[in-house]
Design a protein around this motif. Structure first.
Motif, mmCIF file in Angstrom:
data_model
loop_
_atom_site.group_PDB
_atom_site.id
_atom_site.type_symbol
_atom_site.label_atom_id
_atom_site.label_comp_id
_atom_site.label_asym_id
_atom_site.label_seq_id
_atom_site.Cartn_x
_atom_site.Cartn_y
_atom_site.Cartn_z
ATOM 1 N N ILE A 142 13.654 0.307 17.853
ATOM 2 C CA ILE A 142 14.161 0.038 19.355
ATOM 3 C C ILE A 142 14.080 1.285 19.271
ATOM 4 O O ILE A 142 15.046 2.336 18.709
ATOM 5 N N PRO A 184 14.354 4.732 22.342
ATOM 6 C CA PRO A 184 14.850 4.844 24.013
ATOM 7 C C PRO A 184 13.596 5.319 25.127
ATOM 8 O O PRO A 184 12.526 5.420 24.934
ATOM 9 N N TRP A 185 13.598 6.320 26.708
ATOM 10 C CA TRP A 185 13.075 6.511 27.093
ATOM 11 C C TRP A 185 12.530 7.814 27.576
ATOM 12 O O TRP A 185 11.628 8.145 28.047
ATOM 13 N N ASN A 186 13.411 8.513 26.598
ATOM 14 C CA ASN A 186 12.404 9.810 26.585
ATOM 15 C C ASN A 186 11.534 10.280 26.510
ATOM 16 O O ASN A 186 10.147 11.309 27.093
ATOM 17 N N LYS A 192 10.623 -2.350 20.634
ATOM 18 C CA LYS A 192 10.994 -3.082 21.971
ATOM 19 C C LYS A 192 11.430 -1.251 23.166
ATOM 20 O O LYS A 192 12.061 -0.841 21.996
ATOM 21 N N PRO A 193 10.590 -1.181 24.200
ATOM 22 C CA PRO A 193 10.861 0.465 24.484
ATOM 23 C C PRO A 193 11.974 0.605 25.608
ATOM 24 O O PRO A 193 12.574 -1.273 25.398
ATOM 25 N N GLU A 195 13.820 0.022 28.736
ATOM 26 C CA GLU A 195 13.939 -0.714 29.733
ATOM 27 C C GLU A 195 13.454 0.448 31.342
ATOM 28 O O GLU A 195 13.184 0.123 32.068
ATOM 29 N N LEU A 237 16.010 -5.565 28.773
ATOM 30 C CA LEU A 237 17.491 -4.619 29.381
ATOM 31 C C LEU A 237 18.027 -4.962 26.935
ATOM 32 O O LEU A 237 17.876 -4.795 26.128
ATOM 33 N N GLY A 289 17.104 -6.064 22.900
ATOM 34 C CA GLY A 289 17.713 -5.013 21.941
ATOM 35 C C GLY A 289 18.582 -5.388 21.308
ATOM 36 O O GLY A 289 17.658 -5.997 19.688
ATOM 37 N N THR A 294 16.379 4.344 17.352
ATOM 38 C CA THR A 294 16.346 5.433 18.319
ATOM 39 C C THR A 294 16.916 5.119 19.586
ATOM 40 O O THR A 294 16.743 5.056 20.211
ATOM 41 N N GLY A 295 18.527 6.346 19.719
ATOM 42 C CA GLY A 295 19.148 6.318 21.183
ATOM 43 C C GLY A 295 20.467 6.900 20.857
ATOM 44 O O GLY A 295 20.344 7.393 20.188
ATOM 45 N N VAL A 319 24.108 -1.197 17.261
ATOM 46 C CA VAL A 319 23.229 -1.987 15.651
ATOM 47 C C VAL A 319 23.120 -1.814 14.896
ATOM 48 O O VAL A 319 23.552 -3.085 13.562
ATOM 49 N N LEU A 347 20.268 8.803 15.944
ATOM 50 C CA LEU A 347 20.659 9.309 17.709
ATOM 51 C C LEU A 347 20.811 10.722 18.354
ATOM 52 O O LEU A 347 19.835 11.448 18.114
ATOM 53 N N CYS A 377 16.252 14.607 22.008
ATOM 54 C CA CYS A 377 17.399 14.434 21.208
ATOM 55 C C CYS A 377 18.439 15.781 20.477
ATOM 56 O O CYS A 377 18.716 16.201 20.422
ATOM 57 N N GLU A 398 27.335 15.089 24.327
ATOM 58 C CA GLU A 398 26.108 14.617 24.964
ATOM 59 C C GLU A 398 25.598 14.269 26.001
ATOM 60 O O GLU A 398 25.868 13.358 26.559
HETATM 61 P P1 NAD Z 1 20.169 3.612 24.262
HETATM 62 O O1 NAD Z 1 20.812 4.121 23.252
HETATM 63 O O2 NAD Z 1 20.903 3.585 25.780
HETATM 64 O O3 NAD Z 1 19.046 3.125 24.581
HETATM 65 C C1 NAD Z 1 17.963 2.716 23.610
HETATM 66 C C2 NAD Z 1 17.634 1.236 23.292
HETATM 67 O O4 NAD Z 1 18.368 0.756 22.687
HETATM 68 C C3 NAD Z 1 16.453 1.483 25.063
HETATM 69 O O5 NAD Z 1 15.704 0.453 24.467
HETATM 70 C C4 NAD Z 1 17.678 -0.158 25.095
HETATM 71 O O6 NAD Z 1 17.434 -1.054 25.920
HETATM 72 C C5 NAD Z 1 18.051 -0.617 23.903
HETATM 73 N N1 NAD Z 1 19.819 -0.983 23.700
HETATM 74 C C6 NAD Z 1 21.087 -0.995 24.768
HETATM 75 N N2 NAD Z 1 22.182 -1.831 23.855
HETATM 76 C C7 NAD Z 1 20.926 -2.267 22.840
HETATM 77 C C8 NAD Z 1 22.004 -2.971 21.738
HETATM 78 N N3 NAD Z 1 23.661 -3.625 22.069
HETATM 79 N N4 NAD Z 1 21.066 -3.245 20.534
HETATM 80 C C9 NAD Z 1 20.301 -3.198 20.472
HETATM 81 N N5 NAD Z 1 19.373 -2.205 21.486
HETATM 82 C C10 NAD Z 1 20.343 -1.937 22.647
HETATM 83 O O7 NAD Z 1 19.677 5.091 24.428
HETATM 84 P P2 NAD Z 1 18.474 5.874 25.983
HETATM 85 O O8 NAD Z 1 19.897 6.149 27.494
HETATM 86 O O9 NAD Z 1 17.760 4.883 26.283
HETATM 87 O O10 NAD Z 1 18.271 7.093 24.980
HETATM 88 C C11 NAD Z 1 18.985 8.915 25.082
HETATM 89 C C12 NAD Z 1 19.468 8.746 23.615
HETATM 90 O O11 NAD Z 1 18.506 8.621 22.603
HETATM 91 C C13 NAD Z 1 19.675 10.233 23.722
HETATM 92 O O12 NAD Z 1 21.508 10.075 22.681
HETATM 93 C C14 NAD Z 1 18.905 10.813 22.278
HETATM 94 O O13 NAD Z 1 19.400 12.274 22.252
HETATM 95 C C15 NAD Z 1 18.666 10.091 21.579
HETATM 96 N N6 NAD Z 1 16.956 10.676 20.570
HETATM 97 C C16 NAD Z 1 17.388 10.068 19.738
HETATM 98 C C17 NAD Z 1 16.091 10.398 19.193
HETATM 99 C C18 NAD Z 1 16.203 11.220 17.736
HETATM 100 O O14 NAD Z 1 15.160 10.813 16.507
HETATM 101 N N7 NAD Z 1 17.563 11.775 16.923
HETATM 102 C C19 NAD Z 1 15.443 10.844 20.089
HETATM 103 C C20 NAD Z 1 14.758 10.570 21.110
HETATM 104 C C21 NAD Z 1 16.268 10.561 21.679
#
Ligand code: NAD
Length: 492
Positions: free
Chosen positions: A158, A160-162, A185-186, A188, A217, A221, A236-237, A245, A260, A293, A392
Motif C-alpha cells: 500500500i 502514498p501519492w508522492n 494499492k496505489p 487514490e 480509497l 486499503g 508506506t503512508g 494498518v 511513515l 517523507c 509533519e
Molecule cells: P495516507 O496514510 O493517507 O495514505 C497512504 C495509503 O494508504 C493510500 O494508498 C491510502 O488510500 C491508503 N489508506 C488510507 N486509509 C487506509 C486504511 N485504513 N487501511 C489501509 N490503507 C489505507 O498517506 P498519504 O497522504 O497518501 O501520504 C503521505 C504520507 O506518506 C506522509 O506522512 C509521508 O511522510 C508518508 N511517506 C512515507 C515514506 C517513507 O518511506 N517513510 C515515503 C513516502 C511517503
C-alpha cells in the motif's frame, strides 16, 4: 504499453471491470481538472485480486522458479520502464504535479533501478548454514542446520501519492524477487502509473496473478490490509493510517512493515560550508514541493550565523522556477490537491497568528493562477509549541529555530515523535560523528541530502516506522526463515 490511460483494476494478468462499478475522480494538480475517472476496487474486487495472487502463489510457477529466472523477468520489467520513461514520466508529472525532469530522470529511472537492484540482490543472497555437535539417543552426532528462506506467500503493498512508481517498485522489487505474489494499492490521489505497471509486467513475462493492482480509497486499503489471505503488509503512508494498518493486521497476525512520516531536522553549524548547506537545505525541503517523507522541514541553525544563512536560503528560494510540471524548465510544481493546500496553509496561518514571522511565501502565487500551487515558505520566530514545528506538514514549509551549542541543537532536533532522517552540516568530522551518534533518527546525512547505497537500511525510528527496507533487510521481510536440521556421525 497502450497509450490510452488504463483506469481499471489489473487482476490475474489483465485489466478487468471492478465488480462494484464505482469510480472516483483523479484530479490533475496543475490544472485542478479531472485527469481520469478511475474504477474503485471495493472489497469484492479486492478479494478477487487476493484470490488471483493466492492461486499464483500456491499453484503457479513464480515461487518455484529459480532466483535467476525471476531476475530475468524483473530486468525485462525494468527495460519496459526505461523504454516508456518519457510517457510514464509525463503521466506521473500530470498525476502528482512533480516536475517532468524529476519524474523522468529520478523517479522512473529509480523505479527501473529498484527492480534491477533487487533482481541482483536476490540472486547473490547466500543462505546460512550452521554446523554443531550434540548427543542424540546416547550417541555423538553432528548437526547441519540449514536456514532456508522460502517466500512468505501473498503480500499487500500500500503506497502514498508522492512518488508512486518509485515507491511501488521499491516494494515490488524485493517482494517479487523473493518469490512472492502481491496486490498493489496505489493512492487514490495518483494511481495512474501504478495501473500502467500491470501491462509492463505482462509484456516482461510476469505470470498472471503474480502482480495485481487495485486502485481505491481508504476502504480499498483497509479491505486489503485486513484480508485473511494476505501474509504480509508493506505500508508506506501517514502515521495515523499506519496505526490502523497495524491494528487491522493483528487479527490474522500478519507481518507488517511501516514506512511513515517525518519531521526531519537540518542542523547547520557555523563551521559548515554555508553555501553548500544553503543549497542542500533548500533542496531537502522544497524538492517535490516538500511532499517527501524525508523532507528537511526544520532548520536548526547556530545563532551566530543565522542571519547570514537565512539570507543565503532566501536567495535559493528566489532561484526556484515555479510552473507547469510538464515544462522542462520547471523545478517547483503544485501541491497534490486543494484540500492538501488548505491543510498546509492552515499550519502557516496558525503559526502567523501566534506571532511567527513569514520570511517568504505563506500563500498561493499569483501565477500560475490555476491548480494547487503554494509558494515555498519559511517561518521564523515561532512559538516552540507551534504545530508547524511539531507536526509533519508534508508541504513546502520550513521552520527556523536557533541554537548556541551542540547540546541545544540536539535537544531541539530530538524533541519530536518522529525519527526518520536528520541532515547535519559541519566541516568538523569529530562533530559530525558525535552529533550523528546522539540524533534519534534512523538515518543521518552529513553534508548531503538523500544519497545512499540501496543495500543500506532505509526506515524510521520512533513513530516514523517499523522495520527497514533496502538490500537484505527487504529480502528478510519478504521471506520466512525456516530451519532444516540434519544429523550425521553415527556409523550404521
Ligand atoms: P495516507 O496514510 O493517507 O495514505 C497512504 C495509503 O494508504 C493510500 O494508498 C491510502 O488510500 C491508503 N489508506 C488510507 N486509509 C487506509 C486504511 N485504513 N487501511 C489501509 N490503507 C489505507 O498517506 P498519504 O497522504 O497518501 O501520504 C503521505 C504520507 O506518506 C506522509 O506522512 C509521508 O511522510 C508518508 N511517506 C512515507 C515514506 C517513507 O518511506 N517513510 C515515503 C513516502 C511517503
Amino acid at each position: 504499453m497502450d497509450s490510452k490511460i488504463e483506469t481499471r483494476p489489473f487482476v490475474g494478468g489483465r485489466h478487468i471491470d471492478a465488480r462494484e462499478r464505482e469510480s472516483f475522480a483523479d484530479v490533475e494538480p496543475a490544472s485542478g481538472r479531472e485527469l481520469a475517472r478511475v474504477a474503485s476496487a471495493g472489497s469484492e474486487t479486492v478479494a478477487h485480486a487476493v484470490a488471483a495472487a493466492r492461486e499464483a502463489a500456491d499453484r503457479g510457477q513464480w515461487p518455484r522458479m529459480s532466483a535467476e529466472a525471476r531476475a530475468n523477468v524483473l530486468n525485462r520489467m525494468a527495460d519496459g520502464l526505461e523504454k516508456h520513461a518519457r510517457e510514464l514520466g509525463a503521466l506521473e508529472a500530470r498525476d502528482v504535479g512533480k516536475p517532468l525532469s524529476e519524474c523522468v530522470n529520478h523517479d522512473v529511472a529509480r523505479a527501473a533501478r529498484n527492480l534491477r537492484f533487487f533482481a541482483a540482490a536476490a540472486q547473490s543472497w547466500t543462505q546460512e548454514a550452521a554446523f554443531s555437535e550434540a548427543k542424540f539417543l546416547g550417541a555423538d552426532v553432528r548437526l547441519v542446520n540449514l536456514t532456508e528462506r522460502p517466500p512468505l506467500g501473498v503480500g499487500a503493498i500500500i503506497i502514498p501519492w508522492n512518488s508512486p512508481l518509485m515507491l511501488a517498485t521499491w516494494n515490488l522489487g524485493p517482494c517479487l524477487a523473493a518469490g512472492n505474489t502481491c496486490v498493489l494499492k496505489p493512492s487514490e490521489l495518483a494511481p495512474l502509473t501504478c495501473l500502467a505497471l500491470g501491462e509492463i509486467a505482462s509484456e516482461a513475462g510476469l505470470p498472471p496473478g503474480v502482480l495485481n493492482v487495485v486502485a481505491g480509497l481508504a476502504e480499498t486499503g483497509s479491505a486489503l490490509a485486513t484480508h485473511q489471505d494476505i501474509d504480509a503488509v508493506a505500508f508506506t503512508g501517514g502515521v495515523a493510517t499506519g496505526r490502523k494498518v497495524m491494528a487491522g493486521a493483528a487479527e490474522s497476525l500478519k507481518r507488517v512493515m511501516l514506512e511513515l512520516g517525518g519531521k526531519s531536522p537540518n542542523l547547520v553549524f557555523s563551521d559548515a560550508d554555508l553555501k553548500r548547506a544553503a543549497r542542500g537545505v533548500a533542496r531537502s525541503i522544497f524538492r517535490s514541493q516538500g511532499q517527501s517523507c524525508v523532507a528537511g522541514s526544520r532548520l536548526l541553525v547556530e545563532s551566530r550565523i543565522a542571519g547570514e544563512f537565512i539570507g543565503m536560503l532566501l536567495d535559493e528560494v528566489r532561484r526556484l522556477r515555479i510552473g507547469d510540471p510538464l515544462d522542462e524548465q520547471t523545478d517547483y510544481g503544485p501541491l497534490i490537491s486543494a484540500a492538501h493546500r488548505e491543510r498546509v496553509h492552515a499550519f502557516v496561518a496558525e503559526a502567523a497568528a501566534e506571532g511567527a514571522e513569514i520570511l517568504t511565501g505563506g500563500k498561493a502565487p499569483e501565477r500560475p493562477a490555476q491548480g494547487f500551487y503554494y509558494l515555498p515558505t519559511i517561518l521564523d520566530r515561532l512559538s516552540p509549541r507551534a504545530h508547524a514545528i511539531s507536526e509533519e506538514i508534508f508541504g513546502p514549509v520550513l521552520t527556523v529555530q536557533r541554537f548556541d551549542d551542540e547540546d541545544e541543537a540536539l535537544a531541539l532536533a530530538n524533541a519530536t515523535r518522529y525519527g526518520l532522517a536528520a541532515y547535519l552540516w559541519s566541516s568538523k568530522i569529530e562533530r559530525a560523528l558525535r552529533v550523528a551518534e546522539r540524533l534519534k533518527t534512523a538515518m543521518v546525512w552529513v553534508n548531503s541530502f538523500f544519497l545512499r547505497d540501496l543495500r543500506t537500511p532505509f526506515g524510521g525510528a520512533k513513530q516514523s516506522g517499523l522495520g527497514r527496507q533496502g538490500g537484505r533487510y527487504s529480502l528478510e521481510f519478504w521471506t520466512e526463515p525456516k530451519l532444516v536440521c540434519m544429523t550425521y556421525g553415527e556409523e550404521k
